[in-house]
Design an enzyme around this catalytic site. Structure first.
Site, PDB file in Angstrom:
ATOM      1  N   THR A 141       0.828  -1.218   0.000  1.00 46.37           N
ATOM      2  CA  THR A 141       0.000   0.000   0.000  1.00 46.37           C
ATOM      3  C   THR A 141       0.857   1.261   0.000  1.00 46.37           C
ATOM      4  O   THR A 141       2.075   1.191   0.118  1.00 46.37           O
ATOM      5  CB  THR A 141      -0.978  -0.035   1.208  1.00 46.37           C
ATOM      6  N   ASN A 191      -2.995  -4.280  -2.530  1.00 44.29           N
ATOM      7  CA  ASN A 191      -2.872  -5.276  -1.459  1.00 44.29           C
ATOM      8  C   ASN A 191      -1.420  -5.736  -1.314  1.00 44.29           C
ATOM      9  O   ASN A 191      -0.570  -4.921  -1.025  1.00 44.29           O
ATOM     10  CB  ASN A 191      -3.839  -6.433  -1.615  1.00 44.29           C
ATOM     11  N   GLU A 224      -6.752  -7.947  -3.881  1.00 41.66           N
ATOM     12  CA  GLU A 224      -7.560  -7.412  -2.779  1.00 41.66           C
ATOM     13  C   GLU A 224      -8.655  -8.384  -2.343  1.00 41.66           C
ATOM     14  O   GLU A 224      -9.225  -8.231  -1.263  1.00 41.66           O
ATOM     15  CB  GLU A 224      -8.168  -6.093  -3.242  1.00 41.66           C
ATOM     16  N   SER A 277     -11.421  -2.979   4.425  1.00 43.76           N
ATOM     17  CA  SER A 277     -10.050  -2.472   4.349  1.00 43.76           C
ATOM     18  C   SER A 277      -9.627  -1.909   5.703  1.00 43.76           C
ATOM     19  O   SER A 277     -10.454  -1.675   6.581  1.00 43.76           O
ATOM     20  CB  SER A 277     -10.011  -1.356   3.300  1.00 43.76           C
ATOM     21  N   SER A 278      -8.334  -1.674   5.843  1.00 44.15           N
ATOM     22  CA  SER A 278      -7.832  -0.964   7.027  1.00 44.15           C
ATOM     23  C   SER A 278      -7.274   0.404   6.662  1.00 44.15           C
ATOM     24  O   SER A 278      -6.767   1.116   7.529  1.00 44.15           O
ATOM     25  CB  SER A 278      -6.712  -1.770   7.699  1.00 44.15           C
ATOM     26  N   GLY A 317      -1.010  -2.581   6.109  1.00 41.54           N
ATOM     27  CA  GLY A 317      -1.968  -3.660   6.359  1.00 41.54           C
ATOM     28  C   GLY A 317      -2.751  -3.418   7.631  1.00 41.54           C
ATOM     29  O   GLY A 317      -3.203  -2.302   7.910  1.00 41.54           O
TER      30      GLY A 317
HETATM   31  N1  GLY Z   1      -5.407  -4.277   1.373  1.00 39.58           N
HETATM   32  C1  GLY Z   1      -5.248  -3.866   2.687  1.00 39.58           C
HETATM   33  C2  GLY Z   1      -6.311  -2.965   3.169  1.00 39.58           C
HETATM   34  O1  GLY Z   1      -7.080  -2.449   2.387  1.00 39.58           O
HETATM   35  O2  GLY Z   1      -6.434  -2.776   4.345  1.00 39.58           O
END
Ligand code: GLY
Length: 559
Positions: free
Chosen positions: A370, A390, A409, A441-442, A462
């Site tokens: 990311t 991702n 993702e 998502s985070s 992440g």
């Molecule tokens: N792909 C990691 C997130 O969206 O948190």
């Protein structure tokens, strides 16, 4: 009531005043922090051409897609948090990927119902329908001043002329080398006869440049229809994926209200669902707001932070998913009384094992993917954007002829209740796979505002994104600036696994000993994680400042 002449006079004065002085004057300079010097440069170049923060955001996003292909790209998605200064309007552009229409709940399970982990991470079947190109088109059209043909120019230039790859790029390539080598399209672009290119080698991406040009010429139709769409779909299907032209044609960006809350007088705006980021961040802060952390010793502070994170991540696993598909009790999770209830079960003299909240689950691998950038322009417009494909280099699959590296993702869905995803996160029905659904998502692009200082920040990382943001907010609350937020030593808890994870130096030996006496377990992460990018505008002194995480190779500047 005003007489007509008086009304006219008042109107003339109002128009004159607003023409001379903007309603909400900005800082007069621009600040950009991103994970790559060339992306930061692209943003300033577009501002110089007359663009605002939103045009710069298009340029930075597209440049990162080219020069930091491990982190984000046209084949991925993200969240762009915007603040328009003239009217204070805030919105989150949800450009998150969507599950293809042919996706189904059990698509990553074998005949016996066992989860096959690689299928949701590697190759074409792991890819959701990308949202980044559509978001860039919307950003330019609705919020920017310049056409895509201008704001995408730096990215096209970098893709055509190439750029020198750095050590971080090589490290992430090594991490995904085997999977990249398995796809001829990806191997051809990113490897040299299957081997890692040397540091400083020039990476040119002519196919990606062509795809960017089509986006520049035709807007979203240049990606989601016509030649690019046909190549994407046929490439994905030939490699065992399930995309259709209908998936691409139907993709829509959603403009959502950011999640908003307060912590000790600081106004916080952050990512709404389908990101868990804003909710988990605000729930943890709501729990912590019942304490005066500044009056406590550092071990108690860290203990309480861990206990707040444990509870907020527990609720993430239980309740959060795409709110267009599932009922999520957002109001309850952010309610002060709910937080008070959670707080009442926190003790200062011991931890509460995660098994007391729900059953235990197995351990997790690590995440390093990311990207994030932060912008404040001279007028005070702001963008915090976190974007992803991702895993590093996403699914490691490039649809032939497009130069577009697709995301993986789909791994962010809960493929089976109780099965951990690539970041060790668990989830339930709320985040189960369904056609057209966005995976949880985070990513947490965030604004802070205490009346004097405006901050724009975020980070990759992440599942650890949210705890990094939490530590930065607590640091901001202590009066520190961007250099300090991006440098704070990091520790993390996400309910499962029931350990405090910490980067080297994230906890001192003394803190580990004291926290251990409270019952905590530990796992040292082998590297210093995160790559936070932050900018601040101090309204009182009218000073802009910017900082890029010392763990990365980004650039933050004020011009
Ligand atoms: N792909 C990691 C997130 O969206 O948190």
């Amino acid at each position: 009531m005003l007489k007509p002449l008086q009304t006219l006079f008042t109107l003339i004065i109002l128009v004159a005043v607003s023409a001379c002085t903007p309603l909400r004057p900005g800082p007069g300079h621009n600040a950009i922090a991103s994970a790559h010097p060339l992306a930061t440069e692209a943003g300033f170049a577009i501002i110089k051409k007359g663009g605002n923060a939103f045009d710069a955001a298009v340029a930075v996003s597209a440049a990162l897609a080219v020069v930091e292909p491990a982190g984000s790209g046209l084949g991925g998605g993200g969240f762009w948090l915007l603040h328009r200064q003239e009217d204070g309007y805030q919105v989150m552009l949800d450009g998150r990927e969507k599950a293809p229409l042919a996706a189904h709940r059990d698509m990553y399970l074998d005949a016996e119902g066992n989860f096959i982990p690689d299928r949701s991470k590697d190759g074409a079947l792991a890819a959701g329908i990308p949202g980044t190109p559509a978001t860039l088109a919307l950003l330019a059209e609705k919020y920017g001043r310049l056409p895509l043909a201008v704001s995408l120019q730096p990215a096209i230039h970098y893709a055509e002329q190439g750029f020198a790859i750095d050590e971080r790029h090589r490290r992430l390539l090594r991490f995904r080398q085997q999977v990249l080598a398995a796809d001829p399209g990806a191997a051809d672009i990113f490897l040299e006869n299957g081997a890692l290119p040397r540091r400083g080698a020039i990476l040119k991406q002519p196919d990606l440049a062509k795809t960017l040009k089509k986006l520049a010429e035709s807007g979203r139709g240049g990606f989601y229809a016509g030649d690019t769409a046909a190549r994407l779909v046929s490439g994905v299907q030939a490699a065992g994926g399930i995309w259709t032209l209908q998936d691409l044609a139907q993709y829509r960006v959603v403009e959502r209200r950011p999640v908003q809350g307060q912590y000790h007088g600081i106004r916080i705006s952050s990512a709404a669902l389908p990101s868990s980021g804003g909710i988990v961040l605000l729930e943890a802060l709501q729990i912590l707001s019942g304490y005066d952390l500044s009056a406590l010793d550092t071990v108690s502070r860290k203990h309480l932070t861990v206990e707040a994170l444990r509870r907020a991540y527990h609720d993430r696993a239980l309740y959060l998913g795409d709110s267009d598909f599932t009922e999520v009790p957002v109001q309850r999770l952010l309610d002060a009384d709910y937080a008070a209830g959670l707080r009442s079960a926190i003790r200062l003299d011991r931890n509460l094992p995660s098994t007391y909240l729900s059953d235990d689950l197995p351990d997790d691998p690590e995440g390093r993917h990311t990207t994030h950038f932060s912008i404040i322009d001279s007028e005070g417009n702001r963008v915090a954007a976190t974007m992803s494909i991702n895993f590093p280099f996403g699914s490691a699959f490039v649809a032939p002829g497009t130069g577009v590296l697709l995301n993986d993702e789909m791994d962010d869905f809960a493929s089976r209740a109780g099965v951990l995803n690539g970041y060790g996160l668990t989830g339930g029905d709320a985040n189960a796979i369904a056609p057209g659904k966005r995976m949880l998502s985070s990513m947490s692009p965030t604004f802070l505002d205490d009346g004097e200082r405006v901050a724009v920040l975020g980070t990759p990382g992440g599942s650890r994104i949210i705890s990094m943001l939490l530590l930065a907010v607590l640091d901001y609350a202590e009066g520190h600036g961007p250099e300090s937020w991006v440098s704070v030593p990091r520790f993390h808890h996400q309910y499962i696994p029931d350990v405090i994870q910490y980067e080297p130096g994230g906890l001192t030996a003394e803190e580990i000993e004291q926290l251990g006496k409270l019952g905590h377990q530990f796992r040292e992460v082998s590297y210093r994680y995160g790559n936070m990018q932050a900018v601040q505008w101090n309204r009182s002194s009218n000073q802009l400042s910017a900082a890029s995480d010392p763990r990365g190779l980004g650039r933050a500047e004020v011009r």
